[in-house]
Design a protein around this motif. Structure first.
Motif, short mmCIF file in Angstrom:
data_model
loop_
_atom_site.label_atom_id
_atom_site.label_comp_id
_atom_site.label_asym_id
_atom_site.label_seq_id
_atom_site.Cartn_x
_atom_site.Cartn_y
_atom_site.Cartn_z
N ALA A 95 1.01 -1.25 0.01
CA ALA A 95 0.16 -0.15 0.02
C ALA A 95 0.81 1.19 0.01
O ALA A 95 0.24 2.36 -0.53
CB ALA A 95 -0.83 -0.26 1.30
N ASP A 96 2.17 1.30 0.51
CA ASP A 96 2.97 2.17 0.80
C ASP A 96 3.79 2.44 -0.72
O ASP A 96 4.70 3.54 -0.72
CB ASP A 96 3.71 2.36 1.85
N LEU A 97 3.73 1.54 -1.73
CA LEU A 97 4.59 1.70 -2.96
C LEU A 97 4.05 2.63 -3.73
O LEU A 97 2.79 2.86 -3.85
CB LEU A 97 4.68 0.18 -3.44
N THR A 120 -5.07 -1.61 -6.44
CA THR A 120 -5.42 -0.68 -7.42
C THR A 120 -4.48 0.50 -7.83
O THR A 120 -3.86 0.93 -6.81
CB THR A 120 -6.75 0.15 -6.96
N LEU A 121 -4.26 0.50 -9.12
CA LEU A 121 -3.12 1.51 -9.54
C LEU A 121 -3.63 2.69 -9.83
O LEU A 121 -4.98 2.69 -10.06
CB LEU A 121 -2.31 0.93 -10.55
N THR A 171 5.79 -1.74 -11.22
CA THR A 171 5.04 -3.22 -11.11
C THR A 171 5.89 -4.33 -10.45
O THR A 171 5.66 -5.15 -9.82
CB THR A 171 4.48 -3.44 -12.38
N ARG A 172 7.07 -4.16 -10.89
CA ARG A 172 8.38 -5.15 -10.51
C ARG A 172 8.38 -4.82 -8.90
O ARG A 172 8.74 -5.92 -8.05
CB ARG A 172 9.44 -4.91 -11.19
N ARG A 173 8.42 -3.83 -8.29
CA ARG A 173 8.37 -3.54 -6.93
C ARG A 173 7.17 -4.21 -6.27
O ARG A 173 7.48 -4.81 -5.16
CB ARG A 173 8.74 -2.21 -6.38
N ILE A 174 6.23 -4.08 -6.74
CA ILE A 174 5.18 -4.66 -6.19
C ILE A 174 5.22 -6.27 -6.22
O ILE A 174 4.75 -7.12 -5.14
CB ILE A 174 3.62 -4.42 -6.83
N THR A 231 -2.87 2.96 -5.40
CA THR A 231 -3.79 3.81 -4.85
C THR A 231 -4.86 3.19 -3.71
O THR A 231 -5.67 4.08 -2.83
CB THR A 231 -4.75 4.44 -5.77
N GLY A 232 -5.03 1.83 -3.71
CA GLY A 232 -5.75 1.12 -2.70
C GLY A 232 -5.38 -0.36 -2.65
O GLY A 232 -4.58 -1.07 -3.61
N VAL A 233 -5.57 -0.76 -1.73
CA VAL A 233 -5.46 -2.47 -1.57
C VAL A 233 -6.43 -2.92 -0.68
O VAL A 233 -7.23 -2.35 0.35
CB VAL A 233 -4.04 -2.61 -0.38
#
Length: 733
Positions: A112-114, A144-145, A157-160, A118-120
């Motif tokens: 959520a902090d990445l 949600t991005l 995306t790769r960090r997620i 915008t939402g998890v």
């Protein structure tokens, strides 16, 4: 030649002599020409590396229902407006344990902090348990991005992905799905291009017997493709260029670049065999084959620019980029290749003389194309048999294309080793096959407070729940605007199944219109699955205009060049046959799973792209062969002899050029990308059929049946059309 043609011939010849002047200038100032091309290649590559690319996939379709639904959601602040990533959790022993809940909760807090998140939604705390499968072995969290998948940086995306994978352990398996994940997983190319170049080089070595001679067409193509690739990277900052443009550009650029250079180089080598010096051979080659290359390149460019008439943003950038590639490869064949011939001409000449000496020592006949003459005579003896059998074979291969389904590959077509495919399969097993292709139905009242929109959305939910083909429906999801709400419907069938397409059509045509009348609200069916249906329908609807435009302009060019009415009609029909057969082969392999690939729809833009590229490339061989037949016809006035001599002089070169294109295109079947596999197979099959079936069987048969009528042109058109000559030289007989 008529008196009118004789009157205009000197003017045409004087215009065409520009090719000879270009060849002479490039040959004499070869080091300067090489330096300019090297500076162009290095300069654009350095500049492109400094600024980087800004590729952007624009799949918007203004005016379609899915596009309107997406715009409405973005306008009224819905969470469904941004792309989503699903973090899929799986444990055979169950995912409801407290340990798993704690581990996943900590991971989701980090996600959520990445950036760009915008939402998890936590499956253990949000959604009332709907995010856990009935058997309790699979659950998913929704991330949600802040934008669509193509607009989210791959690094984000790769960090997620990396953060989510840290939660694995103690029997918990973590996989991620969504369009953004598929983009991030896209592998780098290179192997397919390398295999194609190596195969082309091997064919050229066998053709010319010299590594230096074989390398010149390849080097010419590499200079052209490398320069264009840098230009396209720079152009991506000024226009919308899709991220799949570079591999498509390289696929076409390598094939066309080697092909064009081969046509010029083959003529150069033939002139050396006749005893011409290096500069004279270069000038003659450019004055003869160079004109063919120029006309063929213009035909390919016209066919590609015809894609602009489709009005599809995602294809316009690709069409312009590939057209630029063809233009640069054509210029390289006309300017860079003569310079290379000036540098390496001495070594090539010595190799040609040694080869001729060896053949003379062995007592071999030096007459060009003896085998092709015998083949042409055999076809001319039974033209109807050759024509009917060939057309029947092409028609049979084209038949599967009548059942072609257009769409887009989803994660279900990804390699089994990818995390997106694993997430897709886990969600389908746990929640049903339609879970991966939800339909986002938007309810909009246009105002009037919260109750009217909420009431319409509740009625929409009840209607969808009772609709055949719908497996599950979510409660209404509000937006920041009380007048707009969404309901997500999950089909009972997979996203690529025909039943899902029929469900979208039923909702739009039969289910929702009566509901709009009773509630006064407006309902729009959107989401990725509906957008795919809209894209495919748009392509199918605009295809006739595109085909008519490309075929009409190409036929007009052929009519001007060959001053014939029947030759352009024949070329158009035969090209349509070969393209239909190639699309039939794609349908067999990729839609029906013949020879192993995962069955699925054909990429929606594949037919129009293949049509544009193949129609243009087929004209290369058409012009190269018919220009030689036309020259022999003008010299002898004997149509049968002209066909035999034309095939004898061009058969070897056309076969080699086609073999090179087939190798280059077929190499892309090795790519892990399904779209490139379809491109490679379709282009390779089309070129193979065009070179073998059409040029070696159908064209000689049709020309034999037409006889002198092949070169007939109505008198009004003869006076109206300008006289243009592709072959200005005269062969000694």
């Amino acid at each position: 030649m008529t008196p009118a043609e004789r009157a205009t011939a000197p003017t045409a010849a004087s215009r065409a002599s520009v090719f000879e002047r270009i060849a002479a200038a490039a040959h004499r100032h070869r080091r300067r020409a090489l330096a300019l091309w090297a500076a162009l290649l290095v300069g654009v590559q350095v500049l492109a590396g400094a600024v980087g690319d800004d590729y952007h996939n624009d799949f918007s379709l203004p005016g379609t229902e899915s596009q309107q639904a997406g715009e409405l959601l973005r306008e009224h602040g819905s969470a469904q407006a941004g792309a989503e990533i699903r973090i899929v959790l799986h444990d055979e022993d169950g995912v409801r344990s407290a340990e798993h809940a704690e581990r996943v909760g900590a991971m989701l807090a980090e996600v959520a902090d990445l950036p760009h998140v915008t939402g998890v939604q936590d499956p253990y705390r949000d959604g009332g348990g709907r995010a856990v499968s009935e058997d309790g072995t699979t659950a998913y969290a929704t991330v949600t991005l802040d934008g669509q998948a193509e607009n989210v940086p791959v690094e984000a995306t790769r960090r997620i992905i990396d953060t989510a994978n840290e939660a694995e352990g103690d029997g918990l398996r973590v996989e991620l799905g969504g369009d953004a994940v598929r983009v991030a997983e896209g592998g780098a190319g290179g192997a397919a291009e390398g295999a194609g170049i190596l195969g082309a080089l091997v064919i050229l070595v066998f053709l010319f017997g010299s590594l230096v001679a074989a390398a010149l067409p390849v080097v010419t193509a590499l200079f052209a493709v490398g320069s264009t690739l840098g230009l396209i990277v720079l152009a991506s900052h000024l226009a919308s260029v899709a991220d799949f443009t570079p591999p498509v550009m390289m696929l076409v650029g390598l094939g066309v670049g080697i092909d064009y250079a081969l046509l010029v180089f083959s003529r150069y080598r033939a002139e050396l065999l006749r005893g011409a010096d290096g500069e004279s051979a270069t000038r003659t080659a450019l004055d003869a084959a160079g004109r063919t290359v120029f006309f063929a390149g213009c035909t390919v460019i016209i066919a590609l620019l015809g894609l602009v008439a489709l009005g599809l943003g995602s294809l316009q950038g690709v069409a312009l980029a590939v057209a630029l590639t063809v233009l640069v490869t054509m210029l390289a064949s006309l300017t860079l290749l003569p310079a290379l011939l000036g540098v390496f001409g001495g070594r090539i000449r010595r190799g040609v003389e040694k080869g001729r000496a060896r053949r003379e020592a062995k007592g071999r006949d030096l007459e060009e194309g003896a085998g092709w003459r015998r083949w042409a005579r055999a076809v001319q003896r039974r033209p109807w048999a050759a024509l009917l059998v060939s057309v029947a074979a092409l028609g049979a291969l084209a038949a599967p294309a009548l059942d072609m389904r257009l769409g887009f590959a989803d994660a279900g077509n990804d390699p089994a080793s990818s995390t997106s495919r694993a997430a897709y399969d886990l969600l389908a097993d746990g929640f049903g096959p339609g879970f991966n292709g939800p339909l986002v139905v938007v309810a909009h009242t246009g105002g009037g407070g919260d109750r009217p929109a909420r009431a319409a959305a509740d009625e929409l939910r009840r209607t969808l729940a009772g609709t055949p083909g719908v497996a599950a429906v979510t409660p209404p999801i509000p937006t920041r605007d009380p007048a707009t709400a969404t309901v997500i419907a999950f089909p009972a069938s997979a996203p690529q199944d025909e039943e899902t397409s029929e469900l979208v059509a039923d909702l739009r045509q039969d289910v929702l219109p009566p509901l709009e009348e009773s509630t006064g609200a407006r309902f729009l069916v959107g989401g990725p699955t509906a957008a795919t249906e809209d894209f495919a329908a748009t392509v199918e609807g605009r295809m006739p205009l595109f085909v008519a435009l490309v075929v009409g302009l190409s036929a007009l060019l052929l009519m001007v060049v060959f001053r014939s009415l029947l030759i352009p009609l024949k070329a158009a029909v035969l090209n349509l046959l070969s393209i239909g057969a190639s699309l039939g082969a794609i349908t067999l392999v990729f839609q029906h799973g013949f020879l192993g690939p995962e069955p699925g729809p054909i990429e929606a833009f594949i037919p129009v792209m293949i049509f544009a590229i193949v129609f243009g490339l087929s004209m290369d061989y058409e012009v190269f062969l018919l220009s030689r037949i036309h020259e022999e016809w003008r010299n002898t006035g004997e149509p049968a002899l002209a066909v035999r001599e034309g095939l004898a002089h061009t058969g070897r070169v056309i076969t080699a050029a086609a073999a090179i294109m087939i190798v280059v295109f077929a190499a892309f079947v090795l790519s892990p990308d399904r779209m490139l596999q379809q491109f490679g197979l379709g282009l390779a099959v089309a070129i193979a059929l065009d070179a073998v079936v059409i040029r070696c069987l159908i064209v000689p048969a049709v020309m034999q049946l037409l006889g002198r009528r092949a070169w007939w042109l109505p008198r009004p058109l003869r006076r109206l059309l300008p006289a243009v000559e592709l072959e200005r030289h005269q062969q000694p007989r």
